[in-house]
Design a protein around this motif. Structure first.
Motif, PDB file in Angstrom:
ATOM      1  N   PRO A  51       5.040  -2.406  -5.027  1.00  0.00           N
ATOM      2  CA  PRO A  51       6.038  -2.124  -3.978  1.00  0.00           C
ATOM      3  C   PRO A  51       5.467  -1.378  -2.786  1.00  0.00           C
ATOM      4  CG  PRO A  51       6.924  -1.643  -6.142  1.00  0.00           C
ATOM      5  CD  PRO A  51       5.466  -1.874  -6.331  1.00  0.00           C
ATOM      6  N   VAL A  52       4.557  -0.418  -3.041  1.00  0.00           N
ATOM      7  CA  VAL A  52       3.953   0.327  -1.936  1.00  0.00           C
ATOM      8  C   VAL A  52       3.141  -0.599  -1.042  1.00  0.00           C
ATOM      9  CG1 VAL A  52       2.316   2.162  -1.343  1.00  0.00           C
ATOM     10  CG2 VAL A  52       3.927   2.491  -3.228  1.00  0.00           C
ATOM     11  N   ALA A  53       2.350  -1.461  -1.664  1.00  0.00           N
ATOM     12  CA  ALA A  53       1.533  -2.392  -0.883  1.00  0.00           C
ATOM     13  C   ALA A  53       2.400  -3.376  -0.109  1.00  0.00           C
ATOM     14  CB  ALA A  53       0.570  -3.132  -1.806  1.00  0.00           C
ATOM     15  N   ILE A  54       3.474  -3.833  -0.726  1.00  0.00           N
ATOM     16  CA  ILE A  54       4.372  -4.762  -0.033  1.00  0.00           C
ATOM     17  C   ILE A  54       5.033  -4.070   1.157  1.00  0.00           C
ATOM     18  CG2 ILE A  54       6.498  -6.103  -0.276  1.00  0.00           C
ATOM     19  CD1 ILE A  54       5.675  -6.707  -3.121  1.00  0.00           C
ATOM     20  N   TRP A  55       5.381  -2.798   0.997  1.00  0.00           N
ATOM     21  CA  TRP A  55       5.972  -2.061   2.126  1.00  0.00           C
ATOM     22  C   TRP A  55       4.971  -1.939   3.264  1.00  0.00           C
ATOM     23  CZ3 TRP A  55       5.683   3.428   3.721  1.00  0.00           C
ATOM     24  CH2 TRP A  55       6.640   3.726   4.699  1.00  0.00           C
ATOM     25  N   ILE A  56       3.693  -1.737   2.928  1.00  0.00           N
ATOM     26  CA  ILE A  56       2.658  -1.696   3.968  1.00  0.00           C
ATOM     27  C   ILE A  56       2.583  -3.041   4.678  1.00  0.00           C
ATOM     28  CG2 ILE A  56       0.180  -1.449   4.392  1.00  0.00           C
ATOM     29  CD1 ILE A  56       0.075   0.512   2.072  1.00  0.00           C
ATOM     30  N   TYR A  57       2.614  -4.116   3.898  1.00  0.00           N
ATOM     31  CA  TYR A  57       2.639  -5.447   4.503  1.00  0.00           C
ATOM     32  C   TYR A  57       3.851  -5.597   5.426  1.00  0.00           C
ATOM     33  CZ  TYR A  57      -1.076  -7.615   1.708  1.00  0.00           C
ATOM     34  OH  TYR A  57      -2.283  -7.970   1.161  1.00  0.00           O
TER      35      TYR A  57
END
Length: 305
Positions: free
Chosen positions: A233-239
């Protein structure tokens, strides 16, 4: 070039607005749900399948034997989760682009138009259905290009070039259409794309490299496999933030270019002339009357010489 740098810093500033930060959570919830469902359904079978393929490979057997001499007993088990993550990264990026285009981009375009281009006429050259079809078609084309280019990723320089180029092309296609769909006619959109194609494509490629940065972080350590549920989820939010910035960058650039095009054609000046005239308030009318000189009475006949 002036539009390029001006729209860049404006997009960066807009990303700090609470409204934009809140909007970035909407695609996160959707993609996070999809990623969780995919991980719940296919993570264990996918890792097991990749691990079995690595262990049964004849030409990799020499590598595993050589690593065992250095105390690495289960290199295939440690490498399998990373390969699954690397393979899933392009799909997550494409889902992020599509989610931003459908959920965030219209709201961000309205935000930029209301604050910076309030007098820009809306010719509505692209509907929501057309935008969705355009995004889906571009996404399918990008997926096909990714699948075709996978064998070339084994060449070290190309793996750093091909995926960002494909993502950049997709970003350029989707973001340009959505940024101009509400305000530009079809003829204006085609003219602007033809005139600014290199700049827009360069913006898309740069955004593609920015979107690839979290994927590099993901593959930086085996610890990611243990923290999969937290880091995805953190990486997707960065994306999502990267593509929110991309949407704002393309919107600022495209609407500024559209405004310049209409000024060149004399359309924007004509539209600006439709501003309603300022009507003086009653108090100002009284003040004007009071400040006016009193009319002089005509001289009577008795005052004549």
């Amino acid at each position: 070039m002036r539009f390029l740098f001006d729209s860049f810093w404006r997009a960066a500033v807009y990303c700090l607005r609470p409204r934009v930060m809140a909007l970035s959570l909407l695609p996160l919830l959707l993609i996070g749900l999809i990623a969780w469902a995919a991980g719940y359904l296919w993570w264990t079978p996918a890792v097991a399948s990749v691990q079995q393929s690595l262990q049964s490979s004849d030409w990799l057997g020499l590598l595993w034997g050589w690593l065992r001499q250095f105390g690495v007993s289960d290199a295939a088990g440690a490498l399998a989760p990373l390969l699954v993550v690397v393979a899933a990264t392009p799909v997550i990026v494409l889902l992020a682009v599509l989610a931003v285009a459908v959920l965030m981009t219209p709201a961000l375009v309205r935000l930029v138009a209301e604050r910076r281009f309030p007098s820009l006429e809306r010719k509505r050259g692209g509907s929501f259905i057309a935008s969705l079809a355009w995004s889906l078609g571009s996404t399918l084309a990008a997926l096909l290009a990714l699948l075709i280019s996978v064998p070339l990723w084994l060449v070290p320089p190309l793996v750093l070039v091909l995926p960002p180029l494909i993502w950049g092309w997709l970003t350029y296609r989707v973001m340009t259409f959505d940024a101009l769909a509400e305000h530009a006619s079809k003829e204006e959109r085609l003219t602007l794309v033809s005139r600014h194609r290199l700049q827009l494509l360069g913006m898309g490629v740069l955004c593609g490299y920015l979107g690839a940065a979290p994927g590099i972080v993901w593959a930086s350590g085996v610890v990611f496999a243990a923290a999969f549920i937290v880091l995805v989820p953190v990486a997707i939010w960065i994306y999502t933030l990267v593509f929110a910035f991309s949407s704002l960058w393309f919107t600022h650039y495209a609407l500024a270019a559209l405004e310049q095009l209409r000024r060149e054609r004399g359309e924007f000046a004509a539209g600006a002339a439709d501003v309603p005239p300022v009507v003086p308030s009653p108090s100002s009318a009284v003040r004007i009357t009071a400040d006016a000189p009193a009319p002089q009475a005509p001289a009577s006949s008795s005052d004549a010489p």
